[in-house]
Design a protein around this motif. Structure first.
Motif, PDB file in Angstrom:
ATOM      1  N   MET A   1       0.696  -1.218  -0.071  1.00  0.00           N
ATOM      2  CA  MET A   1       0.096  -0.256   0.063  1.00  0.00           C
ATOM      3  C   MET A   1       0.757   1.081  -0.165  1.00  0.00           C
ATOM      4  SD  MET A   1      -3.100  -0.917  -0.231  1.00  0.00           S
ATOM      5  CE  MET A   1      -3.778   0.910   0.425  1.00  0.00           C
ATOM      6  N   ARG A   2       1.822   1.213   0.735  1.00  0.00           N
ATOM      7  CA  ARG A   2       2.637   2.506   0.738  1.00  0.00           C
ATOM      8  C   ARG A   2       3.447   2.793  -0.480  1.00  0.00           C
ATOM      9  NH1 ARG A   2       2.200   5.603   5.060  1.00  0.00           N
ATOM     10  NH2 ARG A   2       4.470   6.260   4.849  1.00  0.00           N
ATOM     11  N   LEU A   3       3.821   1.695  -1.327  1.00  0.00           N
ATOM     12  CA  LEU A   3       4.335   1.902  -2.602  1.00  0.00           C
ATOM     13  C   LEU A   3       3.309   2.048  -3.889  1.00  0.00           C
ATOM     14  CD1 LEU A   3       7.360  -0.912  -2.496  1.00  0.00           C
ATOM     15  CD2 LEU A   3       7.474   1.703  -2.366  1.00  0.00           C
ATOM     16  N   SER A   4       1.886   2.141  -3.316  1.00  0.00           N
ATOM     17  CA  SER A   4       0.995   2.063  -4.463  1.00  0.00           C
ATOM     18  C   SER A   4       1.316   3.369  -5.245  1.00  0.00           C
ATOM     19  CB  SER A   4      -0.377   2.029  -4.200  1.00  0.00           C
ATOM     20  OG  SER A   4      -0.723   3.060  -2.914  1.00  0.00           O
ATOM     21  N   PRO A   5       1.572   4.581  -4.794  1.00  0.00           N
ATOM     22  CA  PRO A   5       2.023   5.603  -5.575  1.00  0.00           C
ATOM     23  C   PRO A   5       2.886   5.562  -6.651  1.00  0.00           C
ATOM     24  CG  PRO A   5       1.418   6.540  -3.461  1.00  0.00           C
ATOM     25  CD  PRO A   5       1.813   5.079  -3.361  1.00  0.00           C
ATOM     26  N   VAL A   6       3.944   4.964  -6.176  1.00  0.00           N
ATOM     27  CA  VAL A   6       5.342   4.783  -7.085  1.00  0.00           C
ATOM     28  C   VAL A   6       4.756   3.892  -8.328  1.00  0.00           C
ATOM     29  CG1 VAL A   6       7.282   3.655  -7.337  1.00  0.00           C
ATOM     30  CG2 VAL A   6       6.781   4.910  -5.359  1.00  0.00           C
ATOM     31  N   ILE A   7       4.043   2.755  -7.832  1.00  0.00           N
ATOM     32  CA  ILE A   7       3.442   1.606  -8.984  1.00  0.00           C
ATOM     33  C   ILE A   7       2.473   2.201  -9.766  1.00  0.00           C
ATOM     34  CG2 ILE A   7       2.120  -0.336  -9.320  1.00  0.00           C
ATOM     35  CD1 ILE A   7       3.192  -1.181  -6.330  1.00  0.00           C
ATOM     36  N   LEU A   8       1.741   3.198  -9.303  1.00  0.00           N
ATOM     37  CA  LEU A   8       0.805   3.846 -10.170  1.00  0.00           C
ATOM     38  C   LEU A   8       1.511   4.776 -11.266  1.00  0.00           C
ATOM     39  CD1 LEU A   8      -2.181   4.545 -10.817  1.00  0.00           C
ATOM     40  CD2 LEU A   8      -1.919   6.344  -9.359  1.00  0.00           C
ATOM     41  N   THR A   9       2.577   5.338 -10.746  1.00  0.00           N
ATOM     42  CA  THR A   9       3.527   6.186 -11.647  1.00  0.00           C
ATOM     43  C   THR A   9       4.019   5.580 -12.729  1.00  0.00           C
ATOM     44  OG1 THR A   9       3.652   7.806  -9.913  1.00  0.00           O
ATOM     45  CG2 THR A   9       5.219   7.897 -11.701  1.00  0.00           C
ATOM     46  N   ILE A  10       4.593   4.325 -12.419  1.00  0.00           N
ATOM     47  CA  ILE A  10       5.269   3.372 -13.227  1.00  0.00           C
ATOM     48  C   ILE A  10       4.363   2.752 -14.341  1.00  0.00           C
ATOM     49  CG2 ILE A  10       6.724   1.203 -13.608  1.00  0.00           C
ATOM     50  CD1 ILE A  10       7.695   1.755 -10.923  1.00  0.00           C
ATOM     51  N   VAL A  11       3.262   2.351 -13.727  1.00  0.00           N
ATOM     52  CA  VAL A  11       2.185   2.036 -14.624  1.00  0.00           C
ATOM     53  C   VAL A  11       1.797   2.988 -16.005  1.00  0.00           C
ATOM     54  CG1 VAL A  11      -0.222   1.048 -15.074  1.00  0.00           C
ATOM     55  CG2 VAL A  11       1.498   0.085 -13.430  1.00  0.00           C
ATOM     56  N   ILE A  12       1.405   4.054 -15.406  1.00  0.00           N
ATOM     57  CA  ILE A  12       0.702   4.992 -16.238  1.00  0.00           C
ATOM     58  C   ILE A  12       2.074   5.432 -17.139  1.00  0.00           C
ATOM     59  CG2 ILE A  12       0.095   7.560 -16.172  1.00  0.00           C
ATOM     60  CD1 ILE A  12      -1.233   7.344 -13.756  1.00  0.00           C
ATOM     61  N   ALA A  13       3.459   5.672 -16.825  1.00  0.00           N
ATOM     62  CA  ALA A  13       4.267   6.055 -17.765  1.00  0.00           C
ATOM     63  C   ALA A  13       4.589   5.256 -18.759  1.00  0.00           C
ATOM     64  CB  ALA A  13       5.632   6.464 -16.906  1.00  0.00           C
ATOM     65  N   SER A  14       4.576   3.784 -18.321  1.00  0.00           N
ATOM     66  CA  SER A  14       4.679   2.643 -19.248  1.00  0.00           C
ATOM     67  C   SER A  14       3.570   2.368 -20.393  1.00  0.00           C
ATOM     68  CB  SER A  14       4.716   1.259 -18.356  1.00  0.00           C
ATOM     69  OG  SER A  14       5.782   1.162 -17.709  1.00  0.00           O
ATOM     70  N   LEU A  15       2.254   2.780 -20.021  1.00  0.00           N
ATOM     71  CA  LEU A  15       0.972   2.863 -20.955  1.00  0.00           C
ATOM     72  C   LEU A  15       1.424   4.104 -21.883  1.00  0.00           C
ATOM     73  CD1 LEU A  15      -1.766   1.695 -18.344  1.00  0.00           C
ATOM     74  CD2 LEU A  15      -0.824   0.407 -20.325  1.00  0.00           C
ATOM     75  N   ALA A  16       1.834   5.061 -21.208  1.00  0.00           N
ATOM     76  CA  ALA A  16       1.931   6.494 -22.176  1.00  0.00           C
ATOM     77  C   ALA A  16       3.020   6.061 -23.203  1.00  0.00           C
ATOM     78  CB  ALA A  16       2.313   7.393 -21.391  1.00  0.00           C
ATOM     79  N   TYR A  17       4.203   5.448 -22.827  1.00  0.00           N
ATOM     80  CA  TYR A  17       4.995   5.236 -23.777  1.00  0.00           C
ATOM     81  C   TYR A  17       4.857   4.226 -24.844  1.00  0.00           C
ATOM     82  CZ  TYR A  17      10.008   4.450 -25.278  1.00  0.00           C
ATOM     83  OH  TYR A  17      10.869   4.057 -26.112  1.00  0.00           O
ATOM     84  N   ASN A  18       4.119   3.142 -24.398  1.00  0.00           N
ATOM     85  CA  ASN A  18       4.004   2.038 -25.097  1.00  0.00           C
ATOM     86  C   ASN A  18       2.542   1.999 -26.083  1.00  0.00           C
ATOM     87  OD1 ASN A  18       6.446   0.068 -24.696  1.00  0.00           O
ATOM     88  ND2 ASN A  18       5.760   0.646 -22.507  1.00  0.00           N
ATOM     89  N   THR A  19       1.879   2.924 -25.866  1.00  0.00           N
ATOM     90  CA  THR A  19       0.556   3.094 -26.501  1.00  0.00           C
ATOM     91  C   THR A  19       0.573   4.111 -27.583  1.00  0.00           C
ATOM     92  OG1 THR A  19      -0.584   4.353 -24.791  1.00  0.00           O
ATOM     93  CG2 THR A  19      -0.754   2.036 -24.581  1.00  0.00           C
ATOM     94  N   PRO A  20      -0.399   4.265 -28.437  1.00  0.00           N
ATOM     95  CA  PRO A  20      -0.433   5.497 -29.518  1.00  0.00           C
ATOM     96  C   PRO A  20      -0.649   6.646 -28.668  1.00  0.00           C
ATOM     97  CG  PRO A  20      -1.567   3.658 -30.226  1.00  0.00           C
ATOM     98  CD  PRO A  20      -1.430   3.402 -28.841  1.00  0.00           C
ATOM     99  N   PRO A  21      -0.345   7.803 -29.161  1.00  0.00           N
ATOM    100  CA  PRO A  21      -0.470   9.114 -28.489  1.00  0.00           C
ATOM    101  C   PRO A  21      -1.939   9.542 -28.329  1.00  0.00           C
ATOM    102  CG  PRO A  21       1.364   9.453 -30.058  1.00  0.00           C
ATOM    103  CD  PRO A  21       0.574   7.895 -30.279  1.00  0.00           C
ATOM    104  N   GLU A  22      -2.719   8.826 -28.978  1.00  0.00           N
ATOM    105  CA  GLU A  22      -4.062   9.498 -29.223  1.00  0.00           C
ATOM    106  C   GLU A  22      -4.917   8.943 -27.788  1.00  0.00           C
ATOM    107  OE1 GLU A  22      -2.834   7.661 -31.722  1.00  0.00           O
ATOM    108  OE2 GLU A  22      -2.663   9.495 -33.049  1.00  0.00           O
ATOM    109  N   MET A  23      -4.269   7.600 -27.489  1.00  0.00           N
ATOM    110  CA  MET A  23      -4.940   7.205 -25.990  1.00  0.00           C
ATOM    111  C   MET A  23      -4.470   8.165 -24.743  1.00  0.00           C
ATOM    112  SD  MET A  23      -4.446   3.210 -26.590  1.00  0.00           S
ATOM    113  CE  MET A  23      -5.672   2.850 -25.110  1.00  0.00           C
ATOM    114  N   ALA A  24      -3.379   8.883 -24.850  1.00  0.00           N
ATOM    115  CA  ALA A  24      -3.023  10.106 -23.895  1.00  0.00           C
ATOM    116  C   ALA A  24      -3.010   9.497 -22.265  1.00  0.00           C
ATOM    117  CB  ALA A  24      -3.984  11.283 -24.097  1.00  0.00           C
ATOM    118  N   PHE A  25      -2.508   8.322 -22.217  1.00  0.00           N
ATOM    119  CA  PHE A  25      -2.604   7.978 -20.670  1.00  0.00           C
ATOM    120  C   PHE A  25      -1.645   9.047 -19.908  1.00  0.00           C
ATOM    121  CE2 PHE A  25      -3.557   3.676 -22.632  1.00  0.00           C
ATOM    122  CZ  PHE A  25      -4.511   3.340 -21.776  1.00  0.00           C
ATOM    123  N   SER A  26      -0.437   9.774 -20.662  1.00  0.00           N
ATOM    124  CA  SER A  26       0.101  10.657 -19.624  1.00  0.00           C
ATOM    125  C   SER A  26      -0.883  11.654 -18.981  1.00  0.00           C
ATOM    126  CB  SER A  26       1.014  11.508 -20.768  1.00  0.00           C
ATOM    127  OG  SER A  26       0.246  12.015 -21.623  1.00  0.00           O
TER     128      SER A  26
END
Length: 351
Positions: A1-26
Motif C-alpha cells: 500500500m505504501r508503494l502504490s503511488p510509485v507503482i501507479l506512476t510506473i504503470v501510467i508512464a509505461s502505458l503512455a510510452y507503449n500506446t499510441p499518443p491518441e490514447m493520452a495515458f500521460s
C-alpha cells in the motif's frame, strides 16, 4: 500500500510510452501525487510530483503532440494541493494520537489492574474499545477482596467520551470504599447511587437526556457455595455449571444508578448456588449487542453454553476472538467482561 503511488506512476508512464499518443495515458500522471497525499508525508509527495513532471517532459520529446504544458500544469497544481492535503492529514493524525493518549490514561483510572487469583477464585477481565475515532465509553468493572467476601462490580454509563468516563470513575471509586466499609450489599448500591447522583449534579450532561448507569454487584464468600447478586438494570450474568447454562435473572430488578430518586431505592438481592469449577461471566451490553453484517446480534448465551470447562483467561480469550470474528472487527460499542471460576478444594498427596 505504501508503494502504490510509485507503482501507479510506473504503470501510467509505461502505458503512455507503449500506446499510441491518441490514447493520452500521460494525462493520468497527476493521479500519482494525489494518491501519495493519502499516505505519504509532504516531502515525498512533492518529490513524486516532481518525478511525474520530469516524466511528462521526457514523454514530450518522444511524442511532441501530447499537450505537455496542459498536463504539466495539472501535475503542478495537483502536487501543490496534495502537499497541502498531506500536511493537514498529518496534523490531524498527531492530534488524534494525543487525544487517544489522553483517552487511554483516563480509561486506566477506571480500569485499574486487578489480581487474577483471590483465594480459590480465579478472575480474568476483558475490555475492548469500539473502533470509533478516539471515543471512549463508560464501561467499568472492579474486584475487591473484603472481609465480607470477594465483591465484584461491572456496569456501563450511558454515553461516551470523558464525561462518561468521569461518571464511571466516580462509581468505581465509591465502590472501592463502600465494598470494604459496608456489610450489606444494598448499602453498597446506595452509596454508588449517591456518588453517581453527586457527579451528575456537579457535571450535568449535555442535552435533554439524563445520565445514568447500569450496574451489577456480586458478592462471593471466600469458601464459595453461593453468590449474591444485586442487579441495577444490567444484563444478567451467565453461570456455566458442568455444561449446563443458567441465566441469573433477578426476581425484582433494582433501580439504575442515578435514578433511585425517581423510581425508588428498593434494592433486592438474589442468591444462587456456586460450586467448584463453575464459570461465572459478567458482561456489558456491548457484547450481547455486537452485530454481524446481516444485523444479527452475537448469540452470547448459545456461545457460552458451548464452552468447555476452562480457566477464565481462556474463556475470555475465546470470547475476544469470536466477537471480533462475528462482527468482522467492527464493534459499535465498548465491551467489558469479567470471568470468575471457583477452584475445587485442594487435596493432600497420598502418603
Amino acid at each position: 500500500m505504501r508503494l502504490s503511488p510509485v507503482i501507479l506512476t510506473i504503470v501510467i508512464a509505461s502505458l503512455a510510452y507503449n500506446t499510441p499518443p491518441e490514447m493520452a495515458f500521460s494525462r493520468l500522471l497527476p493521479a500519482a501525487p494525489a494518491l501519495a497525499a493519502a499516505m505519504w508525508p509532504v516531502l515525498p509527495t512533492v518529490l513524486l510530483g516532481t518525478v511525474c513532471l520530469i516524466l511528462m517532459i521526457g514523454l514530450s520529446f518522444v511524442f511532441p503532440d501530447l499537450g505537455t504544458w496542459w498536463t504539466a500544469a495539472g501535475i503542478i497544481a495537483v502536487t501543490v494541493a496534495a502537499a497541502y492535503g498531506s500536511h493537514v492529514r498529518l496534523q490531524r493524525e498527531r492530534t488524534l494520537f494525543q487525544v487517544r493518549l489522553v483517552a487511554d490514561a483516563a480509561q486506566q483510572v477506571v480500569l485499574s489492574p486487578m489480581p487474577h487469583l483471590l483465594g480459590r477464585l480465579e478472575i480474568e477481565s476483558l475490555y475492548l474499545a469500539a473502533a470509533a475515532e478516539a471515543s471512549i465509553g463508560g464501561d467499568f468493572y472492579e474486584v475487591v477482596d473484603t472481609p465480607h467476601g470477594v465483591r465484584l462490580l461491572i456496569g456501563d454509563v450511558r454515553g461516551k467520551g470523558l464525561p462518561a468516563v468521569g461518571a464511571a470513575a466516580a462509581i468505581v471509586n465509591a465502590f472501592r470504599e463502600a465494598a470494604y466499609g459496608e456489610t450489606d450489599l444494598v448499602e453498597v448500591a446506595r452509596r454508588l447511587d449517591a456518588s453517581s447522583t453527586r457527579y451528575n449534579a456537579a457535571f450535568p450532561p449535555e442535552g435533554p437526556m439524563e445520565r445514568f448507569a447500569t450496574a451489577l454487584l456480586v458478592q462471593i464468600p471466600h469458601e464459595g457455595r453461593h453468590i449474591d447478586v444485586l442487579n441495577c438494570g444490567h444484563p444478567p450474568p451467565l453461570l456455566l455449571n458442568r455444561g449446563e447454562l443458567r441465566t441469573l435473572e433477578s426476581v425484582t430488578p433494582s433501580p439504575l444508578l442515578s435514578l433511585a430518586d425517581l423510581i425508588g431505592d428498593r434494592y433486592s438481592i438474589d442468591s444462587f448456588d456456586f460450586a467448584p469449577d463453575d464459570l461465572l461471566l459478567l458482561y456489558t451490553d456491548g457484547i450481547a449487542e455486537a452485530r454481524a453484517r446481516d444485523g444479527e446480534f452475537f448469540p452470547l448465551a448459545a456461545w457460552m453454553g458451548r464452552q468447555p470447562p476452562t480457566p477464565p483467561q481462556e474463556l475470555l480469550a475465546a470470547l475476544h476472538r469470536d466477537l471480533l470474528r462475528y462482527s468482522r472487527g467492527r464493534l459499535d460499542d465498548d465491551i467489558a467482561a469479567l470471568a470468575v471460576r471457583l477452584r475445587g478444594p485442594l487435596t493432600a498427596d497420598p502418603p
